[in-house]
Each structure stands twice: as C-alpha cells, then as structure tokens.
Design a protein around this motif. Structure first.
Motif, PDB file in Angstrom:
ATOM      1  N   VAL A 166       0.880  -1.171   0.000  1.00  0.00           N
ATOM      2  CA  VAL A 166       0.000   0.000   0.000  1.00  0.00           C
ATOM      3  C   VAL A 166       0.916   1.220   0.000  1.00  0.00           C
ATOM      4  O   VAL A 166       1.752   1.388   0.890  1.00  0.00           O
ATOM      5  N   PHE A 167       0.757   2.065  -0.999  1.00  0.00           N
ATOM      6  CA  PHE A 167       1.652   3.205  -1.230  1.00  0.00           C
ATOM      7  C   PHE A 167       0.815   4.478  -1.247  1.00  0.00           C
ATOM      8  O   PHE A 167      -0.003   4.676  -2.141  1.00  0.00           O
ATOM      9  N   ALA A 168       1.017   5.335  -0.239  1.00  0.00           N
ATOM     10  CA  ALA A 168       0.200   6.545  -0.124  1.00  0.00           C
ATOM     11  C   ALA A 168       1.025   7.692   0.429  1.00  0.00           C
ATOM     12  O   ALA A 168       2.119   7.497   0.962  1.00  0.00           O
ATOM     13  N   ALA A 169       0.490   8.892   0.279  1.00  0.00           N
ATOM     14  CA  ALA A 169       1.108  10.084   0.858  1.00  0.00           C
ATOM     15  C   ALA A 169       0.461  10.394   2.197  1.00  0.00           C
ATOM     16  O   ALA A 169      -0.759  10.248   2.356  1.00  0.00           O
ATOM     17  N   ALA A 170       1.262  10.811   3.150  1.00  0.00           N
ATOM     18  CA  ALA A 170       0.726  11.139   4.467  1.00  0.00           C
ATOM     19  C   ALA A 170      -0.201  12.342   4.414  1.00  0.00           C
ATOM     20  O   ALA A 170      -1.187  12.413   5.150  1.00  0.00           O
ATOM     21  N   VAL A 171       0.119  13.305   3.556  1.00  0.00           N
ATOM     22  CA  VAL A 171      -0.675  14.526   3.415  1.00  0.00           C
ATOM     23  C   VAL A 171      -0.977  14.740   1.940  1.00  0.00           C
ATOM     24  O   VAL A 171      -0.077  14.644   1.096  1.00  0.00           O
ATOM     25  N   ASP A 172      -2.220  15.021   1.619  1.00  0.00           N
ATOM     26  CA  ASP A 172      -2.618  15.315   0.245  1.00  0.00           C
ATOM     27  C   ASP A 172      -1.972  16.630  -0.195  1.00  0.00           C
ATOM     28  O   ASP A 172      -2.194  17.675   0.421  1.00  0.00           O
ATOM     29  N   TYR A 173      -1.183  16.566  -1.274  1.00  0.00           N
ATOM     30  CA  TYR A 173      -0.430  17.751  -1.688  1.00  0.00           C
ATOM     31  C   TYR A 173      -1.323  18.874  -2.193  1.00  0.00           C
ATOM     32  O   TYR A 173      -0.927  20.041  -2.198  1.00  0.00           O
ATOM     33  N   ARG A 174      -2.533  18.575  -2.588  1.00  0.00           N
ATOM     34  CA  ARG A 174      -3.439  19.611  -3.095  1.00  0.00           C
ATOM     35  C   ARG A 174      -4.240  20.251  -1.962  1.00  0.00           C
ATOM     36  O   ARG A 174      -4.314  21.470  -1.855  1.00  0.00           O
ATOM     37  N   THR A 175      -4.839  19.419  -1.126  1.00  0.00           N
ATOM     38  CA  THR A 175      -5.780  19.927  -0.126  1.00  0.00           C
ATOM     39  C   THR A 175      -5.172  20.141   1.249  1.00  0.00           C
ATOM     40  O   THR A 175      -5.755  20.827   2.080  1.00  0.00           O
ATOM     41  N   GLY A 176      -4.033  19.503   1.511  1.00  0.00           N
ATOM     42  CA  GLY A 176      -3.435  19.587   2.841  1.00  0.00           C
ATOM     43  C   GLY A 176      -4.063  18.654   3.856  1.00  0.00           C
ATOM     44  O   GLY A 176      -3.742  18.725   5.045  1.00  0.00           O
ATOM     45  N   GLU A 177      -4.938  17.736   3.405  1.00  0.00           N
ATOM     46  CA  GLU A 177      -5.578  16.816   4.345  1.00  0.00           C
ATOM     47  C   GLU A 177      -4.595  15.745   4.791  1.00  0.00           C
ATOM     48  O   GLU A 177      -3.874  15.155   3.982  1.00  0.00           O
ATOM     49  N   LEU A 178      -4.580  15.492   6.089  1.00  0.00           N
ATOM     50  CA  LEU A 178      -3.712  14.477   6.692  1.00  0.00           C
ATOM     51  C   LEU A 178      -4.471  13.157   6.761  1.00  0.00           C
ATOM     52  O   LEU A 178      -5.566  13.087   7.312  1.00  0.00           O
ATOM     53  N   TRP A 179      -3.861  12.101   6.215  1.00  0.00           N
ATOM     54  CA  TRP A 179      -4.511  10.800   6.207  1.00  0.00           C
ATOM     55  C   TRP A 179      -4.138   9.996   7.452  1.00  0.00           C
ATOM     56  O   TRP A 179      -3.217  10.362   8.194  1.00  0.00           O
ATOM     57  N   ASP A 180      -4.822   8.907   7.653  1.00  0.00           N
ATOM     58  CA  ASP A 180      -4.680   8.080   8.850  1.00  0.00           C
ATOM     59  C   ASP A 180      -3.492   7.127   8.684  1.00  0.00           C
ATOM     60  O   ASP A 180      -3.662   5.973   8.266  1.00  0.00           O
ATOM     61  N   ILE A 181      -2.295   7.592   9.037  1.00  0.00           N
ATOM     62  CA  ILE A 181      -1.088   6.790   8.825  1.00  0.00           C
ATOM     63  C   ILE A 181      -1.146   5.471   9.601  1.00  0.00           C
ATOM     64  O   ILE A 181      -0.957   4.394   9.011  1.00  0.00           O
ATOM     65  N   PRO A 182      -1.397   5.504  10.919  1.00  0.00           N
ATOM     66  CA  PRO A 182      -1.422   4.225  11.634  1.00  0.00           C
ATOM     67  C   PRO A 182      -2.546   3.306  11.188  1.00  0.00           C
ATOM     68  O   PRO A 182      -2.371   2.089  11.100  1.00  0.00           O
ATOM     69  N   GLY A 183      -3.715   3.860  10.886  1.00  0.00           N
ATOM     70  CA  GLY A 183      -4.846   3.030  10.485  1.00  0.00           C
ATOM     71  C   GLY A 183      -4.624   2.356   9.147  1.00  0.00           C
ATOM     72  O   GLY A 183      -4.909   1.154   8.980  1.00  0.00           O
TER      73      GLY A 183
END
Length: 413
Positions: A166-183
């Motif tokens: 699973v390959f994702a960014a911790a923070v959306d570069y467009r919106t600045g939304e922080l995703w659930d890293i531990p989850g």
C-alpha cells in the motif's frame, strides 16, 4: 477570538517559537506562505556552504572525505531526519532524488512480498508517485490499483490475497488533508502487505511516528518543511526488521559491504547502509545538515502545534474576510485532519495568486482552481497570516487580479 490584526498580535506575543523567525533569511516586505513547495533559506546555510566550498573542498580536497566525514554524511543526516519522523537511528539514509528513492523503496517493498501482484495506491497521489508506481509495476509484472485515499483501508481488505504494497502520501499535496497513517498501515499489515509512505508534505510539520506506527518504508524530499534548499537530496526510511531481506533494484558502490575493495559482484552493506547508491550531492547534503538545526531545537511537536494554530487562525480569517468573494476552503477545519497547509478554491486562482505575489504574499497554485498556503511555523506569525488573507480580500474585492500578470507554466511543486 475575532480574527483581527490586534488579535493576531496578541497571539504572536504569546508565541513560544517567535524567536526562530530570526533564523531565516527572508526578504523584506514578503509574507512567505510557500514552505510546502520550498522552505525559506535558513540563515545558517550560506555560512555552512561557504565552509564546505572554501575550507573542506577548497583546502582539504579529497581528504575531506575522512577529515570532514563526507563519507558518512548520508547516514549522519539520515539519522537526524529519522529523529524528526519518529525513527530510531540506523534506519534512514539521505541522498539521491525523491524519484530515485520512491522507485527503490517501492520495488524493494514489492520484492519483500514475492508472489503478490497488487500495488494499491492513492488515486490523488502526486504525479511522480503514480508514474513510479506504474513503472515499477511494468518492470516487476505487478498491477496498480488506484483508489481515493479514503478508500485505501477497504481496498486493502478487498485485495488482501494478492496485495503486496500500500503506497500513499501522508498529506494530500493539493488539499493539505492528513490521512490516517497508523490506520492505513495496520490495514496493509492485516492484508499481509507492506506500507510505504510518501512523507514529502508531512516531515518537518506533522509528528510522524514511523517506528511506533509500524511503517515499513517511507520516502520524503527535504526542500519543503525541512528547509534543505532547491534540489536537496531525499531520504529513505526502512524499518530495521526488513534490512536483511531488503533487495533494492538500484545499487551502487557506496552501498557495498566493502566499497573500496572494488569487487565486481554486489554484496549489500549491513543495515540501512545498503540503501546508499552512488556519490551523494555533497554541497546539497551538507546544506541540508545545517538547515535542520532550527527545527531540531524547536521540536516537531511544538512546530506542529503552532502550525495548527496558524491554520485555525487562517481559516477563521478566511471565513470572516473572504465571504462572498468566491473563495472556498477545502482543507479540513479540524486540526487533527490537516497537515501544514491551507488550500482555498477560487475560479480565478492563477490571477488571484499573481496579484497577491505582486503585493508580497507568496503562495502557489495547483490547477485549475486551488490556492495553496504553506504554514511554516518557524518563520511565520499570526500577523503574517492576517495580512495575507487581508491581501486576498483586497485583490478579490477590488478586481485587481483581472490585471495581474501571470504564467501558469513552470510552477514548482
């Protein structure tokens, strides 16, 4: 608190990080809200570079590899970055570009899960991440499934029999939304897969807990909130539990167990040292080393707390001052769900930003309608934020953006 300039000054007077503003060489008359693209120049960097060029390189020449420990610079700086992303020593190395590190990390992660053919990624990922994912997939015979970040956990369960990474960014570069890293990391592990995180928009502004959250691998650039400067080298984190089996596709003599033996066959160095490739860009790497000091002294938790306060104040100012002028905040108001930037939508984003820059307020644009404002906590004040939003109000209300000179091409990330 009503968002006024007086309220901003009260907040600044109570700011424990206000003194760090002196440690950045900002041009007068500029409010810099673009640290999410390129951090401002730390005042210590020019002197450090002068020393590297004149004394280390100029006087010591190749002796500097030993006398100034150039040889271990990538590992030394890697450990300092590791401390900022919650990693114990010996798991992070600095060097190479972000693209190289992403390619190496993703291919290495996939090889740790042989027989599994699916890479799951965020459909809203930064373009380079998507390009690299598809390139690695072509080379290794994998399939890339891209879904919205909000669906990664459910998608990991759907693909659990064949999921490799699973390959994702911790923070959306467009919106600045922080995703659930531990989850999301836990969901990857429950499916038998690895979690690879892009920390470009998180490191230096959001407390990342790489070890505690069980992250397998992570990559990040260093020219944003870490302040390394344009083109500064990226870093790779690999959890120690994977080191012995980590088979990286891009290998070089710096990552060899016996680099000066000049052996024709590659024998990887123990630990994270195997993630080194070739001779690193020493000037940029040592500039980065000097740039990290203010952030280390301030502490990432304090930086994040102030960045959150700045973001909350920015959104309050936007709600009060920009109402009816075509601006829509798309960054979450909840501080626990955002990184270090605020993004506003406006139909005339490019000319609005161009007119703002002409007045000394520097942010950036992501097409077609997104205005991004990075909140570098060590160099920004609440008064800066108020004045920046007031400038946006003046630009939009007065129609100044209609006359602004702008060029949509060549905008940096």
């Amino acid at each position: 608190m009503r968002p006024t300039r007086e309220a901003a000054r009260e907040l600044d007077a109570a700011d424990p990080l206000a003194r760090f503003r002196e440690e950045f060489a900002l041009p007068p008359g500029v409010i810099y809200l673009n640290a999410n693209s390129l951090g401002p120049l730390p005042a210590a960097v020019p002197g450090a570079l002068d020393d590297v060029a004149r004394r280390q390189w100029g006087e010591r020449l190749t002796r500097a590899w030993n006398e100034d420990d150039w040889w271990h610079a990538g590992l030394r700086v890697g450990d300092r970055i590791g401390a900022l992303i919650g990693a114990a020593p010996g798991q992070t190395v600095a060097g190479e570009s972000t693209s190289v590190q992403i390619f190496n990390a993703l291919a290495g992660a996939a090889r740790l899960r042989p027989g599994r053919r699916v890479v799951l990624t965020d459909a809203g990922h930064f373009p380079t991440d998507l390009y690299q994912a598809k390139s690695v997939a072509r080379l290794l015979g994998l399939t890339v499934h891209a879904v919205p970040a909000t669906e990664l956990t459910a998608a990991a369960d759907r693909h659990r029999r064949d999921l490799a990474v699973v390959f994702a960014a911790a923070v959306d570069y467009r919106t600045g939304e922080l995703w659930d890293i531990p989850g999301i990391t836990a969901a990857a592990h429950e499916a038998g897969a690895l979690a690879l995180w892009d920390l470009c928009h998180a490191a230096g502004v959001v407390p990342v807990r790489a070890d505690a959250d069980g992250i397998d691998l992570a990559v990040g650039c260093t020219y944003k909130y870490l302040g390394g400067g344009p083109g500064s080298p990226a870093y790779l984190y690999a959890a120690a539990r994977h080191h012995d089996a980590l088979d990286l596709p891009l290998t070089g003599w710096h990552g060899h167990a016996r680099p000066f033996a000049m052996e024709p066959a590659y024998d990887p160095a123990p630990g994270i040292g195997r993630a080194r490739i070739g001779t690193p860009p020493l000037l940029s790497l040592l500039a980065l080393e000097a740039a990290l000091a203010p952030l280390e002294r301030a502490g990432i938790d304090a930086v994040h707390a102030k960045s959150s306060r700045l973001g909350t104040f920015f959104l309050a100012c936007a709600d009060a001052l920009l109402d009816g002028l075509g601006f829509t905040p798309i960054t979450p108001h909840d501080p626990s769900r955002r990184g270090g930037q605020i993004t506003l939508r406006h139909a005339e984003a490019y000319p609005v930003m161009a007119a703002s820059k002409e007045r000394g307020v520097i942010g950036d644009v992501r097409p077609p309608e997104l205005l991004r404002f990075g909140l570098g906590a060590l160099h920004l004040s609440h008064t800066d934020v108020f004045d920046a939003v007031e400038t946006l109000r003046e630009v939009a209300a007065g129609g100044a953006y209609r006359e602004a000179r702008f060029q949509p091409r060549g905008v940096v990330t």
